[in-house]
Design a protein around this motif. Structure first.
Motif, short mmCIF file in Angstrom:
data_model
loop_
_atom_site.label_atom_id
_atom_site.label_comp_id
_atom_site.label_asym_id
_atom_site.label_seq_id
_atom_site.Cartn_x
_atom_site.Cartn_y
_atom_site.Cartn_z
N ILE A 280 0.86 -1.18 0.00
CA ILE A 280 0.00 0.00 0.00
C ILE A 280 0.89 1.23 0.00
O ILE A 280 1.84 1.32 0.78
CB ILE A 280 -0.93 0.03 1.24
CG1 ILE A 280 -1.94 -1.11 1.14
CG2 ILE A 280 -1.62 1.39 1.37
CD1 ILE A 280 -2.89 -1.20 2.33
N THR B 81 0.52 5.38 0.35
CA THR B 81 -0.45 6.39 0.76
C THR B 81 -0.09 7.77 0.23
O THR B 81 1.08 8.04 -0.08
CB THR B 81 -0.57 6.45 2.30
OG1 THR B 81 0.72 6.72 2.85
CG2 THR B 81 -1.10 5.15 2.87
N VAL C 56 1.58 8.17 7.20
CA VAL C 56 0.90 7.46 8.28
C VAL C 56 2.03 6.87 9.11
O VAL C 56 2.86 6.13 8.58
CB VAL C 56 -0.01 6.33 7.72
CG1 VAL C 56 -0.63 5.55 8.88
CG2 VAL C 56 -1.08 6.88 6.80
N LYS D 171 5.02 6.25 4.09
CA LYS D 171 4.00 6.22 3.04
C LYS D 171 3.89 4.86 2.37
O LYS D 171 3.05 4.68 1.51
CB LYS D 171 4.32 7.27 1.96
CG LYS D 171 4.05 8.69 2.37
CD LYS D 171 4.33 9.60 1.20
CE LYS D 171 3.57 10.89 1.32
NZ LYS D 171 3.67 11.69 0.11
N THR E 179 -12.40 1.65 3.84
CA THR E 179 -11.13 1.25 4.47
C THR E 179 -10.56 -0.04 3.88
O THR E 179 -11.27 -0.81 3.24
CB THR E 179 -11.31 1.02 5.99
OG1 THR E 179 -12.22 -0.07 6.19
CG2 THR E 179 -11.82 2.27 6.69
N THR F 85 -7.79 -3.12 5.45
CA THR F 85 -7.05 -3.59 6.63
C THR F 85 -6.01 -4.62 6.20
O THR F 85 -6.32 -5.55 5.46
CB THR F 85 -8.02 -4.24 7.64
OG1 THR F 85 -9.04 -3.31 7.98
CG2 THR F 85 -7.27 -4.67 8.91
N GLN G 215 -3.47 -3.04 10.70
CA GLN G 215 -3.55 -1.61 10.48
C GLN G 215 -4.66 -1.34 9.47
O GLN G 215 -4.77 -2.04 8.46
CB GLN G 215 -2.23 -1.04 9.98
CG GLN G 215 -2.26 0.48 9.86
CD GLN G 215 -0.88 1.09 9.83
OE1 GLN G 215 0.14 0.40 9.85
NE2 GLN G 215 -0.83 2.41 9.81
N PHE H 65 -6.38 1.39 6.86
CA PHE H 65 -6.09 2.56 6.04
C PHE H 65 -7.38 3.11 5.47
O PHE H 65 -8.25 2.35 5.04
CB PHE H 65 -5.16 2.20 4.87
CG PHE H 65 -3.81 1.73 5.31
CD1 PHE H 65 -2.76 2.63 5.42
CD2 PHE H 65 -3.59 0.40 5.62
CE1 PHE H 65 -1.51 2.19 5.84
CE2 PHE H 65 -2.34 -0.04 6.04
CZ PHE H 65 -1.30 0.87 6.15
N GLU H 66 -7.50 4.44 5.46
CA GLU H 66 -8.64 5.08 4.80
C GLU H 66 -8.43 4.99 3.30
O GLU H 66 -7.35 5.30 2.80
CB GLU H 66 -8.74 6.56 5.22
CG GLU H 66 -9.03 6.77 6.69
CD GLU H 66 -10.38 6.22 7.11
OE1 GLU H 66 -11.35 6.37 6.34
OE2 GLU H 66 -10.46 5.61 8.20
N ASN I 58 -6.92 7.86 1.39
CA ASN I 58 -5.49 8.13 1.53
C ASN I 58 -4.63 7.11 0.78
O ASN I 58 -3.42 7.20 0.78
CB ASN I 58 -5.09 8.16 3.01
CG ASN I 58 -3.69 8.71 3.23
OD1 ASN I 58 -3.20 9.53 2.45
ND2 ASN I 58 -3.02 8.24 4.26
N ILE I 59 -5.25 6.13 0.13
CA ILE I 59 -4.48 5.10 -0.59
C ILE I 59 -4.25 5.54 -2.04
O ILE I 59 -5.19 5.66 -2.82
CB ILE I 59 -5.19 3.73 -0.55
CG1 ILE I 59 -5.27 3.23 0.90
CG2 ILE I 59 -4.44 2.72 -1.43
CD1 ILE I 59 -6.05 1.94 1.06
#
Length: 155
Positions: free
Chosen positions: A105, A107, A111, A115, A128, A130, A139, A141-142, A145-146
């Protein structure tokens, strides 16, 4: 809808019967400009992987349909290929197929002062994604933001 989205959707519609007739899966279609040239790309797959011959068959059939329907204004280069290593996860079926696989991932915003992340895809929804790390920690992630999520690969 942008012209690009319209071309991609129309191309997908042309590809569906070709995919079904050959037992292939349509992974993605993109219409992009690179180094001054427009490219219309179709990414296809099948269990066991796609061959060059498979790509040629689809390229020929799709090319004939595109010549017939002629809905793309600009000149472009048609490419048909397998999604290859590190394929991005975009559609729901990509996530389903990749559950339990290792993903990378990237971002847009930092985060935990980084990144880039790598872990096993555990869960996702419309907001999201995960992943689980080797130590068992998870974790979330929104999605907003990806920048990129793709299958991880090692060389």
């Amino acid at each position: 809808m942008t012209k690009r989205e319209e071309y991609e959707q129309k191309t997908e519609k042309l590809l569906i019967p070709i995919m079904e007739a050959n037992g292939f899966e349509l992974v993605d279609v993109e219409y992009v400009k690179e180094a001054g040239n427009w490219y219309l790309r179709a990414y296809i797959d099948k269990p066991g992987g796609i061959t060059v011959d498979d790509c040629e068959v689809v390229n020929r059939e799709l090319g004939d349909l595109l010549d017939r329907d002629d809905f793309i204004d600009e000149s472009y280069i048609l490419e048909v290929s397998s999604p290859g290593l590190g394929r991005p996860l975009k559609k729901e079926r990509d996530f389903i197929r990749s559950k339990g696989e290792e993903v990378e991932i990237r971002t847009y915003r930092m985060v935990d002062r980084q990144k880039e992340f790598r872990g096993v895809l555990k869960a996702w929804d419309k907001d999201t994604v995960t992943i689980e790390y080797e130590d068992g920690q998870e974790q979330v992630f929104e999605r907003d933001n990806i920048a990129l999520i793709r299958l991880a690969f090692d060389f």
